[in-house]
Design a protein around this motif. Structure first.
Motif, short mmCIF file in Angstrom:
data_model
loop_
_atom_site.label_atom_id
_atom_site.label_comp_id
_atom_site.label_asym_id
_atom_site.label_seq_id
_atom_site.Cartn_x
_atom_site.Cartn_y
_atom_site.Cartn_z
N VAL A 1 37.20 61.41 32.33
CA VAL A 1 37.14 62.47 33.34
C VAL A 1 35.70 62.67 33.81
CG1 VAL A 1 37.51 64.93 33.74
CG2 VAL A 1 39.20 63.61 32.48
N GLY A 2 34.72 62.47 32.90
CA GLY A 2 33.33 62.68 33.26
C GLY A 2 32.66 61.49 33.91
N ARG A 3 33.36 60.36 34.03
CA ARG A 3 32.76 59.18 34.65
C ARG A 3 32.93 59.23 36.16
NH1 ARG A 3 35.46 56.58 30.08
NH2 ARG A 3 33.90 56.03 28.52
N ARG A 4 31.90 58.79 36.87
CA ARG A 4 31.91 58.84 38.33
C ARG A 4 32.04 57.46 38.96
NH1 ARG A 4 32.96 63.07 36.80
NH2 ARG A 4 31.76 65.01 36.97
N GLY A 5 31.91 56.39 38.16
CA GLY A 5 31.95 55.05 38.71
C GLY A 5 33.28 54.72 39.37
N ARG A 6 33.24 54.37 40.64
CA ARG A 6 34.47 54.09 41.37
C ARG A 6 35.12 52.78 40.93
NH1 ARG A 6 32.34 58.91 42.64
NH2 ARG A 6 33.16 59.77 44.59
N GLY A 7 34.32 51.84 40.44
CA GLY A 7 34.88 50.55 40.05
C GLY A 7 35.91 50.66 38.95
N TRP A 8 35.57 51.40 37.88
CA TRP A 8 36.50 51.53 36.77
C TRP A 8 37.69 52.41 37.17
CZ3 TRP A 8 38.26 48.99 33.08
CH2 TRP A 8 38.93 49.55 32.01
N TRP A 9 37.45 53.47 37.95
CA TRP A 9 38.55 54.28 38.44
C TRP A 9 39.49 53.45 39.30
CZ3 TRP A 9 40.65 58.35 36.65
CH2 TRP A 9 39.92 59.39 36.09
N ARG A 10 38.90 52.54 40.09
CA ARG A 10 39.72 51.69 40.95
C ARG A 10 40.65 50.82 40.12
NH1 ARG A 10 35.90 50.56 44.30
NH2 ARG A 10 35.14 48.73 43.19
N GLN A 11 40.17 50.30 39.00
CA GLN A 11 41.01 49.49 38.13
C GLN A 11 42.15 50.32 37.52
OE1 GLN A 11 40.74 46.23 37.75
NE2 GLN A 11 38.94 46.09 39.06
N ILE A 12 41.84 51.56 37.11
CA ILE A 12 42.86 52.41 36.51
C ILE A 12 43.93 52.79 37.53
CG2 ILE A 12 43.26 54.70 35.50
CD1 ILE A 12 40.57 54.47 34.13
N LEU A 13 43.51 53.15 38.74
CA LEU A 13 44.48 53.54 39.77
C LEU A 13 45.37 52.37 40.14
CD1 LEU A 13 42.20 55.74 42.07
CD2 LEU A 13 43.87 56.50 40.38
N ASN A 14 44.82 51.16 40.22
CA ASN A 14 45.64 49.99 40.51
C ASN A 14 46.64 49.73 39.39
OD1 ASN A 14 44.34 49.57 42.93
ND2 ASN A 14 42.88 48.10 42.11
N GLN A 15 46.24 50.05 38.14
CA GLN A 15 47.14 49.85 37.01
C GLN A 15 48.39 50.72 37.12
OE1 GLN A 15 47.02 47.86 34.34
NE2 GLN A 15 48.74 48.76 33.23
N TYR A 16 48.20 51.96 37.63
CA TYR A 16 49.32 52.90 37.71
C TYR A 16 49.87 53.05 39.13
CZ TYR A 16 47.91 54.20 33.00
OH TYR A 16 47.60 54.18 31.67
N GLY A 17 49.36 52.28 40.07
CA GLY A 17 49.89 52.32 41.43
C GLY A 17 49.58 53.61 42.16
N ALA A 18 48.37 54.16 42.00
CA ALA A 18 47.98 55.41 42.66
C ALA A 18 46.81 55.14 43.61
CB ALA A 18 47.60 56.47 41.63
#
Length: 416
Positions: A194-211
């Protein structure tokens, strides 16, 4: 989607003394059939009934039927501006579930606060209102709870996660992607993420869950003294920067009221997110869909090769296995999963279509291998009557809403 407890009263309850329960559950009406509403419904809550019957079971059934009548009057008043009534036989075909918010059951008396869910398609046709709700892009729910100074998301089971899983979101304009917290969820989504701001890792997580983006609903629980009042401070956060949209606090007398506290907090948070969407504030971060040049595939230059003539009767083996895409689809039941997979496999160019993330009663994710571009697959689906939203490497599909049959002039809908 959220799980529900289904139960029926046994005949032996007629000999029991008055019993009080305060847990919200969803029950089915006996003569309404086994119908579980998971696709969308009109919901009326807070209906108070106090009825009697010869047995505990009969008293409860009388209470539910009275709640149906009161619920339909409130729903028609809310949507059309004037109350209307229908016979019980017609209401049994419209009601998809009874939500037990609180009940007291005696040998021949039933006192309860109930909620009633009406099927959106049939009820909307009778009331003359739209049966489809425009929704936001898929938003991943990251429920953050802070209690006793400890912040938790999916590291362990929390009442906050349970509250989100039982909350009904079918009528919301926010397309929530909710997780159960099992499998890789605690590793990918925790308090540190929740405290991370890096879009790259968030992008990988969102692609994993289809969001496409995420909402971060937060609750901080304060217990003023053991066994005393509990205060919950709720914050509606969204996006990888956890931007605060709204903040409010609620209070209950003791720990027994915490589930009701959390349910009311989620209802208000959902209203805050819907207002943010309507005002244009809650929208996907464009950096989450941006693909850096280093991650883009290099251009392949075709090379002229000599053509080898094969002997007669030899068939060349395919070399292009196609691209793999994630397809999100509504899965209210097992039949919807099978029919959706069969519909995708019937599209020319699709070599496989299998559900990789199953969420009965919610939104499942299907892995589809297709020998073509994502846009071409979208066109194929739209030509077959699907409603399609396209995201980075994923599609969100819904079955097109059927148009209600026109009523003959001079006639009233059945039951009005």
């Amino acid at each position: 989607m959220a799980s529900r407890s289904f139960f029926r009263i046994a005949a032996s309850l007629s000999a029991l003394a008055l019993v009080a329960t305060g847990t919200a559950v969803v029950a089915q009406i006996d003569d309404a059939g086994d119908r579980v509403d998971s696709s969308g419904s009109f919901e009326v809550t807070g209906i108070v009934v106090d009825v009697r019957g010869e047995t505990a079971e009969q008293a409860r059934q009388n209470g539910w039927r009275l709640a149906q009548r009161k619920g339909w009057q409130q729903l028609s008043q809310r949507l059309r501006g004037s109350p209307s009534s229908l016979p019980d036989s017609a209401l049994n075909g419209l009601v998809t579930g009874i939500v037990v918010e609180n009940e007291q059951i005696g040998p021949n008396r039933y006192v309860a606060r109930l909620g009633v869910n009406f099927g959106r398609a049939r009820a909307g046709q009778l009331l003359g209102v739209a049966v489809t709700v425009p929704r936001s892009p898929p938003m991943l729910v990251v429920p953050l709870q802070i209690s006793g100074g400890v912040a938790t998301v999916f590291e362990q089971e929390t009442p906050w996660v349970d509250a989100w899983n039982r909350y009904r979101t079918s009528g919301s304009t926010i397309d929530y992607v909710r997780l159960t917290g099992t499998g890789p969820d605690p590793l990918l989504l925790n308090q540190g993420q929740v405290g991370r701001r890096g879009r790259g890792w968030w992008r990988q997580i969102l692609n994993q869950y289809g969001a496409r983006d995420m909402v971060i609903p937060q609750v901080e629980l304060y217990r003023q003294w053991p066994g005393g009042p509990v205060v919950g401070v709720f914050t509606a956060g969204y996006g990888p920067d956890n931007i605060e949209l709204e903040r409010f606090s609620l209070r209950v007398r003791d720990a027994d009221g915490v589930p009701a506290l959390l349910d009311e907090g989620i209802r208000r948070l959902d209203a805050a997110y819907q207002r943010g969407l309507a005002n244009g504030i809650l929208r996907p971060d464009p950096l989450l869909s941006f693909v850096p040049p280093s991650e883009q595939p290099e251009e392949v230059v075709p090379v002229e090769l000599p053509v080898e003539e094969l002997p007669t009767g030899v068939t060349p083996s395919p070399t292009d296995a196609g691209q793999s895409y994630a397809i999100q689809y509504d899965s209210p039941g097992v039949g919807a999963v099978s029919s959706s997979e069969a519909a995708l496999r019937a599209i020319p160019g699709v070599s496989s279509a299998n559900t990789s993330s199953l969420a009965l009663g919610g939104v499942s994710v299907m892995s589809v291998t297709y020998s073509g571009s994502l846009s071409a697959l979208r066109q194929q689906l739209e030509s077959r009557g699907w409603q399609v939203q396209e995201g980075p490497g994923t599609l969100r599909i819904r079955r097109a809403a059927s148009t209600p049959a026109a009523q003959p002039e001079g006639t009233e809908p059945d039951g009005e």
